[in-house]
Design a protein around this motif. Structure first.
Motif, PDB file in Angstrom:
ATOM      1  N   GLY A 159       0.866  -1.175   0.000  1.00  0.00           N
ATOM      2  CA  GLY A 159       0.000   0.000   0.000  1.00  0.00           C
ATOM      3  C   GLY A 159       0.899   1.221   0.000  1.00  0.00           C
ATOM      4  O   GLY A 159       2.118   1.106   0.125  1.00  0.00           O
ATOM      5  N   GLU A 160       0.321   2.397  -0.148  1.00  0.00           N
ATOM      6  CA  GLU A 160       1.135   3.616  -0.131  1.00  0.00           C
ATOM      7  C   GLU A 160       1.750   3.856   1.240  1.00  0.00           C
ATOM      8  O   GLU A 160       2.816   4.452   1.359  1.00  0.00           O
ATOM      9  N   TRP A 161       1.069   3.386   2.301  1.00  0.00           N
ATOM     10  CA  TRP A 161       1.530   3.636   3.660  1.00  0.00           C
ATOM     11  C   TRP A 161       1.970   2.375   4.391  1.00  0.00           C
ATOM     12  O   TRP A 161       2.380   2.450   5.552  1.00  0.00           O
ATOM     13  N   SER A 162       1.857   1.195   3.770  1.00  0.00           N
ATOM     14  CA  SER A 162       2.138  -0.045   4.500  1.00  0.00           C
ATOM     15  C   SER A 162       2.493  -1.187   3.552  1.00  0.00           C
ATOM     16  O   SER A 162       2.282  -1.104   2.339  1.00  0.00           O
ATOM     17  N   VAL A 163       3.029  -2.255   4.147  1.00  0.00           N
ATOM     18  CA  VAL A 163       3.341  -3.469   3.391  1.00  0.00           C
ATOM     19  C   VAL A 163       3.033  -4.667   4.287  1.00  0.00           C
ATOM     20  O   VAL A 163       3.176  -4.596   5.513  1.00  0.00           O
ATOM     21  N   LEU A 164       2.585  -5.757   3.659  1.00  0.00           N
ATOM     22  CA  LEU A 164       2.282  -6.995   4.374  1.00  0.00           C
ATOM     23  C   LEU A 164       3.038  -8.134   3.701  1.00  0.00           C
ATOM     24  O   LEU A 164       2.967  -8.291   2.482  1.00  0.00           O
ATOM     25  N   ARG A 214       3.924  -7.016   9.106  1.00  0.00           N
ATOM     26  CA  ARG A 214       3.173  -5.898   8.532  1.00  0.00           C
ATOM     27  C   ARG A 214       3.779  -4.618   9.071  1.00  0.00           C
ATOM     28  O   ARG A 214       3.848  -4.413  10.272  1.00  0.00           O
ATOM     29  N   LEU A 215       4.252  -3.802   8.155  1.00  0.00           N
ATOM     30  CA  LEU A 215       4.798  -2.499   8.527  1.00  0.00           C
ATOM     31  C   LEU A 215       3.824  -1.453   8.026  1.00  0.00           C
ATOM     32  O   LEU A 215       3.445  -1.453   6.848  1.00  0.00           O
ATOM     33  N   GLY A 216       3.389  -0.567   8.923  1.00  0.00           N
ATOM     34  CA  GLY A 216       2.424   0.455   8.548  1.00  0.00           C
ATOM     35  C   GLY A 216       2.865   1.828   9.002  1.00  0.00           C
ATOM     36  O   GLY A 216       3.760   1.968   9.827  1.00  0.00           O
ATOM     37  N   ASP A 217       2.211   2.842   8.459  1.00  0.00           N
ATOM     38  CA  ASP A 217       2.513   4.240   8.781  1.00  0.00           C
ATOM     39  C   ASP A 217       3.961   4.598   8.459  1.00  0.00           C
ATOM     40  O   ASP A 217       4.713   5.078   9.309  1.00  0.00           O
ATOM     41  N   PHE A 218       4.342   4.346   7.203  1.00  0.00           N
ATOM     42  CA  PHE A 218       5.683   4.741   6.776  1.00  0.00           C
ATOM     43  C   PHE A 218       5.860   6.242   6.912  1.00  0.00           C
ATOM     44  O   PHE A 218       4.889   7.000   6.937  1.00  0.00           O
ATOM     45  N   HIS A 219       7.102   6.669   6.969  1.00  0.00           N
ATOM     46  CA  HIS A 219       7.434   8.088   7.122  1.00  0.00           C
ATOM     47  C   HIS A 219       6.791   8.927   6.009  1.00  0.00           C
ATOM     48  O   HIS A 219       6.273  10.011   6.258  1.00  0.00           O
ATOM     49  N   ARG A 220       6.830   8.427   4.781  1.00  0.00           N
ATOM     50  CA  ARG A 220       6.193   9.075   3.624  1.00  0.00           C
ATOM     51  C   ARG A 220       5.586   7.972   2.746  1.00  0.00           C
ATOM     52  O   ARG A 220       5.810   6.803   2.969  1.00  0.00           O
ATOM     53  N   ARG A 221       4.875   8.399   1.692  1.00  0.00           N
ATOM     54  CA  ARG A 221       4.189   7.431   0.827  1.00  0.00           C
ATOM     55  C   ARG A 221       5.149   6.626  -0.059  1.00  0.00           C
ATOM     56  O   ARG A 221       6.169   7.138  -0.514  1.00  0.00           O
ATOM     57  N   LEU A 222       4.721   5.365  -0.310  1.00  0.00           N
ATOM     58  CA  LEU A 222       5.402   4.497  -1.264  1.00  0.00           C
ATOM     59  C   LEU A 222       4.685   4.547  -2.607  1.00  0.00           C
ATOM     60  O   LEU A 222       3.552   5.010  -2.699  1.00  0.00           O
ATOM     61  N   ASP A 223       5.333   4.001  -3.630  1.00  0.00           N
ATOM     62  CA  ASP A 223       4.719   3.803  -4.939  1.00  0.00           C
ATOM     63  C   ASP A 223       4.489   2.299  -5.087  1.00  0.00           C
ATOM     64  O   ASP A 223       5.379   1.575  -5.540  1.00  0.00           O
ATOM     65  N   PRO A 224       3.305   1.787  -4.671  1.00  0.00           N
ATOM     66  CA  PRO A 224       3.073   0.339  -4.613  1.00  0.00           C
ATOM     67  C   PRO A 224       3.327  -0.398  -5.934  1.00  0.00           C
ATOM     68  O   PRO A 224       3.789  -1.531  -5.934  1.00  0.00           O
ATOM     69  N   GLU A 225       3.034   0.261  -7.059  1.00  0.00           N
ATOM     70  CA  GLU A 225       3.183  -0.406  -8.353  1.00  0.00           C
ATOM     71  C   GLU A 225       4.641  -0.671  -8.713  1.00  0.00           C
ATOM     72  O   GLU A 225       4.926  -1.502  -9.567  1.00  0.00           O
ATOM     73  N   ARG A 226       5.563   0.028  -8.083  1.00  0.00           N
ATOM     74  CA  ARG A 226       6.988  -0.155  -8.394  1.00  0.00           C
ATOM     75  C   ARG A 226       7.735  -0.949  -7.319  1.00  0.00           C
ATOM     76  O   ARG A 226       8.928  -1.202  -7.453  1.00  0.00           O
ATOM     77  N   CYS A 227       7.033  -1.338  -6.253  1.00  0.00           N
ATOM     78  CA  CYS A 227       7.656  -2.130  -5.192  1.00  0.00           C
ATOM     79  C   CYS A 227       7.805  -3.580  -5.653  1.00  0.00           C
ATOM     80  O   CYS A 227       7.040  -4.051  -6.488  1.00  0.00           O
TER      81      CYS A 227
END
Length: 139
Positions: free
Chosen positions: A70-75, A91-104
């Motif tokens: 997700g933009e703010w988390s990963v499972l 599960r890591l949530g509430d990242f410091h800033r947004r991710l780009d899920p499509e490029r992860c």
């Protein structure tokens, strides 16, 4: 599904739709330990297989690995080799800033899993997560 890239298996995400959050864990898991490092472009999460002698030490096939961004988390889930046993999870949530899920992406190697989390904005993060717990458990 997985593809072989440079001698390592890349695991396709479970949900290809970009979303704010990866789903929350609705099952009990054996928590995975991780290490991380960053560049201005991405964050890499390393999950080593040496943290569980019995089930992970021999490596993990990509068919047992499930990942959702997700933009703010990963499972990340790793199903047990033993039918009915509790899976491993992170599960890591509430990242410091947004991710780009499509490029992860998630890469499974012989000794670890690497999650490459691409930042939406190129910058240094002071913390991985917005809220760093003072201690893991309050017991």
């Amino acid at each position: 599904s997985a593809a072989l890239v440079g001698g390592a298996n890349v695991v396709a995400p479970v949900n290809l739709e970009a979303r704010d959050e990866a789903r929350r864990l609705d099952i009990v898991v054996r928590e995975l330990k991780y290490a991380w490092q960053q560049s201005d472009e991405d964050v890499k999460i390393y999950v080593s297989f040496d943290q569980d002698e019995e089930e992970l030490a021999g490596g993990v096939g990509e068919e047992r690995v499930e990942v959702e961004y997700g933009e703010w988390s990963v499972l990340l889930l790793i199903r047990s080799r033993v039918e009915g046993r509790t899976p491993f999870g992170l599960r890591l949530g509430d990242f410091h800033r947004r991710l780009d899920p499509e490029r992860c992406k998630c890469t499974v190697r012989s000794s670890r899993i690497t999650l490459k989390l691409v930042k939406q904005v190129k910058e240094h993060w002071w913390n991985l997560l917005q809220h760093v717990p003072l201690h893991a458990d309050a017991n």
